[in-house]
Enzyme design. Structure first.
Site, PDB file in Angstrom:
ATOM      1  N   GLU A 181      15.884  79.638  72.854  1.00  0.00           N
ATOM      2  CA  GLU A 181      14.714  80.040  73.657  1.00  0.00           C
ATOM      3  C   GLU A 181      14.322  81.486  73.363  1.00  0.00           C
ATOM      4  O   GLU A 181      13.286  81.947  73.826  1.00  0.00           O
ATOM      5  CB  GLU A 181      15.001  79.819  75.153  1.00  0.00           C
ATOM      6  CG  GLU A 181      16.123  80.670  75.757  1.00  0.00           C
ATOM      7  CD  GLU A 181      17.544  80.133  75.513  1.00  0.00           C
ATOM      8  OE1 GLU A 181      17.773  79.438  74.502  1.00  0.00           O
ATOM      9  OE2 GLU A 181      18.439  80.449  76.325  1.00  0.00           O
ATOM     10  N   SER A 231      27.575  80.134  70.037  1.00  0.00           N
ATOM     11  CA  SER A 231      28.803  80.863  70.371  1.00  0.00           C
ATOM     12  C   SER A 231      29.949  79.881  70.671  1.00  0.00           C
ATOM     13  O   SER A 231      29.714  78.728  71.046  1.00  0.00           O
ATOM     14  CB  SER A 231      28.542  81.752  71.579  1.00  0.00           C
ATOM     15  OG  SER A 231      28.155  80.954  72.673  1.00  0.00           O
ATOM     16  N   CYS A 286      26.685  84.968  61.763  1.00  0.00           N
ATOM     17  CA  CYS A 286      28.026  84.399  61.971  1.00  0.00           C
ATOM     18  C   CYS A 286      28.909  84.651  60.772  1.00  0.00           C
ATOM     19  O   CYS A 286      30.115  84.477  60.840  1.00  0.00           O
ATOM     20  CB  CYS A 286      27.922  82.905  62.223  1.00  0.00           C
ATOM     21  SG  CYS A 286      27.244  82.052  60.821  1.00  0.00           S
ATOM     22  N   GLU A 387      34.146  88.579  69.517  1.00  0.00           N
ATOM     23  CA  GLU A 387      32.994  88.712  68.611  1.00  0.00           C
ATOM     24  C   GLU A 387      31.980  89.653  69.275  1.00  0.00           C
ATOM     25  O   GLU A 387      31.533  89.391  70.397  1.00  0.00           O
ATOM     26  CB  GLU A 387      32.370  87.331  68.392  1.00  0.00           C
ATOM     27  CG  GLU A 387      31.181  87.363  67.449  1.00  0.00           C
ATOM     28  CD  GLU A 387      30.496  86.005  67.309  1.00  0.00           C
ATOM     29  OE1 GLU A 387      30.343  85.299  68.329  1.00  0.00           O
ATOM     30  OE2 GLU A 387      30.109  85.651  66.188  1.00  0.00           O
TER      31      GLU A 387
HETATM   32  P1  NAD Z   1      24.528  80.698  72.318  1.00  0.00           P
HETATM   33  O1  NAD Z   1      25.794  79.921  72.301  1.00  0.00           O
HETATM   34  O2  NAD Z   1      24.260  81.582  73.476  1.00  0.00           O
HETATM   35  O3  NAD Z   1      23.276  79.692  72.250  1.00  0.00           O
HETATM   36  C1  NAD Z   1      23.211  78.661  71.299  1.00  0.00           C
HETATM   37  C2  NAD Z   1      22.377  77.516  71.863  1.00  0.00           C
HETATM   38  O4  NAD Z   1      23.022  76.984  73.015  1.00  0.00           O
HETATM   39  C3  NAD Z   1      20.982  77.936  72.295  1.00  0.00           C
HETATM   40  O5  NAD Z   1      20.070  76.945  71.903  1.00  0.00           O
HETATM   41  C4  NAD Z   1      21.083  78.055  73.804  1.00  0.00           C
HETATM   42  O6  NAD Z   1      19.882  77.741  74.465  1.00  0.00           O
HETATM   43  C5  NAD Z   1      22.155  77.047  74.156  1.00  0.00           C
HETATM   44  N1  NAD Z   1      22.992  77.458  75.291  1.00  0.00           N
HETATM   45  C6  NAD Z   1      23.344  78.718  75.635  1.00  0.00           C
HETATM   46  N2  NAD Z   1      24.145  78.701  76.715  1.00  0.00           N
HETATM   47  C7  NAD Z   1      24.301  77.410  77.058  1.00  0.00           C
HETATM   48  C8  NAD Z   1      25.036  76.753  78.096  1.00  0.00           C
HETATM   49  N3  NAD Z   1      25.757  77.421  78.971  1.00  0.00           N
HETATM   50  N4  NAD Z   1      24.979  75.410  78.146  1.00  0.00           N
HETATM   51  C9  NAD Z   1      24.257  74.710  77.261  1.00  0.00           C
HETATM   52  N5  NAD Z   1      23.546  75.286  76.260  1.00  0.00           N
HETATM   53  C10 NAD Z   1      23.568  76.614  76.158  1.00  0.00           C
HETATM   54  O7  NAD Z   1      24.469  81.496  70.937  1.00  0.00           O
HETATM   55  P2  NAD Z   1      23.401  82.601  70.491  1.00  0.00           P
HETATM   56  O8  NAD Z   1      23.664  83.850  71.253  1.00  0.00           O
HETATM   57  O9  NAD Z   1      22.048  82.029  70.470  1.00  0.00           O
HETATM   58  O10 NAD Z   1      23.843  82.801  68.961  1.00  0.00           O
HETATM   59  C11 NAD Z   1      24.858  83.663  68.549  1.00  0.00           C
HETATM   60  C12 NAD Z   1      26.176  82.929  68.365  1.00  0.00           C
HETATM   61  O11 NAD Z   1      26.028  81.868  67.425  1.00  0.00           O
HETATM   62  C13 NAD Z   1      27.257  83.827  67.794  1.00  0.00           C
HETATM   63  O12 NAD Z   1      28.464  83.547  68.469  1.00  0.00           O
HETATM   64  C14 NAD Z   1      27.348  83.397  66.330  1.00  0.00           C
HETATM   65  O13 NAD Z   1      28.607  83.625  65.715  1.00  0.00           O
HETATM   66  C15 NAD Z   1      27.082  81.944  66.464  1.00  0.00           C
HETATM   67  N6  NAD Z   1      26.642  81.374  65.186  1.00  0.00           N
HETATM   68  C16 NAD Z   1      27.540  80.602  64.510  1.00  0.00           C
HETATM   69  C17 NAD Z   1      27.197  80.088  63.288  1.00  0.00           C
HETATM   70  C18 NAD Z   1      28.169  79.254  62.510  1.00  0.00           C
HETATM   71  O14 NAD Z   1      27.757  78.674  61.528  1.00  0.00           O
HETATM   72  N7  NAD Z   1      29.428  79.151  62.902  1.00  0.00           N
HETATM   73  C19 NAD Z   1      25.917  80.333  62.746  1.00  0.00           C
HETATM   74  C20 NAD Z   1      25.023  81.113  63.476  1.00  0.00           C
HETATM   75  C21 NAD Z   1      25.405  81.626  64.710  1.00  0.00           C
END
Ligand code: NAD
Length: 502
Positions: A181, A231, A286, A387
């Protein structure tokens, strides 16, 4: 601060933009200015239900469309993204903050997955054995799953969705994307280009939103599989909830990627690599290197001096301005979180050699922070264990190669890792023994090419499949084996033993 009217960012369902069933909207910012540039629809359970109905309705026809005909749509889509590359990259920079060249780079890495998916007829070729029994043939092949969903993070608004949907739809599935979002526009742009490329309505849908929309996807009985990137706490939750609902799940999580620097490494090459890998995209990758592990005091001291000099020259600002190397963080909250980690590191006794907390960009309310460097950190510190996801590099000094490798392997995350050395034996030993899913030798960010697969180990991935490439094809398909006999001149009799097909 708002200077222009924010744009409405809506869902895309069944081939059309849709405002959805709720008036709830969340602000989308330009992180370089702090302005609200958009208002994104926040999807409800009924919005998800409508998207699932559209995707389920499209599945029968799309799944029976020959693979080479499905691939033709992706060939066309590839051309359209290439045509619009600058426009799309500008949208990414305005919503995410990363510099324009980096935004183009992420689109290019996404296009490589599209190129892989264009070869889907080759990937879906099955296995055939003539005469598995007398006048009996065996054939194994893969079939699409049905409706599948993708949930993506803010840090790659184009590339991560493109890790998922090109392979999924090439395999014959229909898809629902739930982008972050925080920078949601790109997914709708990609949906519009897919429609222009000739993708039938309902095959690719976008539902915006946050937890409510995600939970509705995880629980919906007609969704067969979920790809998640984000995450670790959310990845673990998504995996648990969606597997509990009987779905296939790949959930990629967070990271703490280490770079081991051996005494024989080329230090200038190493520092250049570290600057890009630690501070590129403001550390919001990431696969960013967030821990550097020099082996021996001499290399540690030399690295420290060279990094201090390089950080003094790091050009920070609006990613659309030529020559800028690092943009802002995604949000004011995230900026406060990263600054909080810098406070914690100092309190815990690490040496904050370069402190980015005081950085301000001229005439801007953007979410900027300077590049930071900690030295003399230890494995028990919060800044090492967690992280940070910002432009913060932590140095942990070690005395030997084996101590360095043990340190890396003891961390809870195992996404990527790198070793910088001229010693082939050390490099080979590292590649063989490091507990990480992706390893670089004198390559700081070893993101696999699209025709290999991407994924980490340990708490960086929940589920069995890595993403895109051959693992992606396996994830988005089910294996079936048919054993066939045609009535003919071989007489059959009733046989009550286990068939042995001799
Ligand atoms: P995030 O986990 O906050 O959000 C990811 C998705 O989950 C979003 O679409 C969000 O709307 C949804 N979300 C968030 N909280 C939620 C909840 N409580 N319940 C259900 N859905 C929820 O991650 P972010 O801050 O958008 O991205 C950064 C993170 O992503 C970092 O930890 C990074 O390391 C990770 N990442 C990992 C990779 C990989 O390939 N391993 C690649 C890119 C990013």
């Amino acid at each position: 601060m708002t200077t222009a009217q924010p744009a409405y960012i809506d869902h895309f369902v069944n081939g059309k933009v849709s405002t959805g069933n709720s008036d709830d909207r969340a602000p989308v910012y330009n992180p370089a200015t702090g302005e609200v540039t958009g208002l994104v629809a926040i999807g409800t359970t009924s919005d998800v239900e409508e998207a699932v109905a559209a995707a389920a309705g499209a599945f029968a026809k799309w799944s029976k469309t020959p693979p080479h005909v499905r691939a033709r749509v992706l060939f066309k889509f590839r051309e359209l993204v290439e045509r619009d590359l600058d426009r799309l990259a500008e949208i990414i920079t305005r919503e995410h903050g990363k510099v324009f060249s980096d935004a183009k780079g992420e689109l290019t890495r996404g296009l490589e997955v599209v190129e892989f998916a264009c070869g889907i007829p080759q990937q879906l070729k099955g296995e055939f054995t003539e005469n598995v029994g007398r006048a009996i043939d065996g054939v194994s092949f893969r079939q699409p799953l049905g409706v599948v969903a993708g949930i993506s993070p803010f840090n790659f608004p184009a590339m991560v969705p493109m890790w998922m949907f090109p392979v999924a739809i090439a395999c014959g599935n229909t898809f629902i994307m739930k982008p972050s979002e925080k920078d949601p526009t790109l997914s709708v742009e990609l949906a519009t280009l897919l429609a222009e490329a000739g993708l039938p309505d309902g095959v690719f849908n976008v539902v915006h939103g946050a937890k409510t929309a995600v939970d509705a996807l995880l629980d919906h009985p007609e969704i067969e599989a979920v790809s998640f990137v984000g995450s670790t706490p959310v990845a673990e939750y998504v995996h648990r909830r969606a597997t509990g609902a009987g779905k296939r799940v790949q959930a990629l999580g967070g990271a703490k990627n280490h770079m081991v620097v051996m005494p024989d490494a080329n230090l200038d090459q190493t520092v250049n690599a570290l600057m890009g890998a630690a501070y590129g995209s403001a550390g919001e990758r990431c696969m960013a290197i967030s821990v550097v592990v020099p082996v021996g005091e001499r290399v540690a001291n030399a690295l420290r001096e060279k990094l201090i000099a390089a950080l003094a020259k790091l050009r920070i600002g609006d990613g659309l301005v030529d020559g800028i190397e690092m943009g802002p963080l995604i949000s004011a909250d995230h900026r406060a979180k990263v600054a909080g980690y810098l406070d914690t590191g100092v309190q815990e006794g690490a040496e904050l050699v370069v402190d980015g907390r005081g950085f301000t960009a001229d005439d801007s309310d953007g979410f900027f922070i300077g590049g930071s460097l900690f030295d003399h950190a230890t494995p028990d510190m919060t800044i090492y264990r967690e992280e940070i996801f910002g432009p913060v590099l932590i140095m942990i000094r070690t005395e030997s190669f084996s101590e360095a490798l043990e340190l890396v392997n003891a961390h809870e995350f195992g996404n990527g890792s790198a070793i910088f050395t001229r010693d082939g034996n050390a490099a080979r030993h590292y590649v063989s023994n490091v507990k990480a899913g992706m390893v670089g030798v004198n390559i700081p960010i070893p993101v696999p090419m699209a025709f290999h697969s991407f994924g980490g180990w340990k708490r960086s991935l929940f589920g069995d499949h890595h993403i895109h490439g051959p693992e992606g094809v396996r994830f988005y398909t089910r294996y079936k084996t048919a054993t066939t006999r045609w009535p003919g001149d071989v007489l059959s009799t009733a046989d009550f033993a286990m068939p042995t097909l001799t």
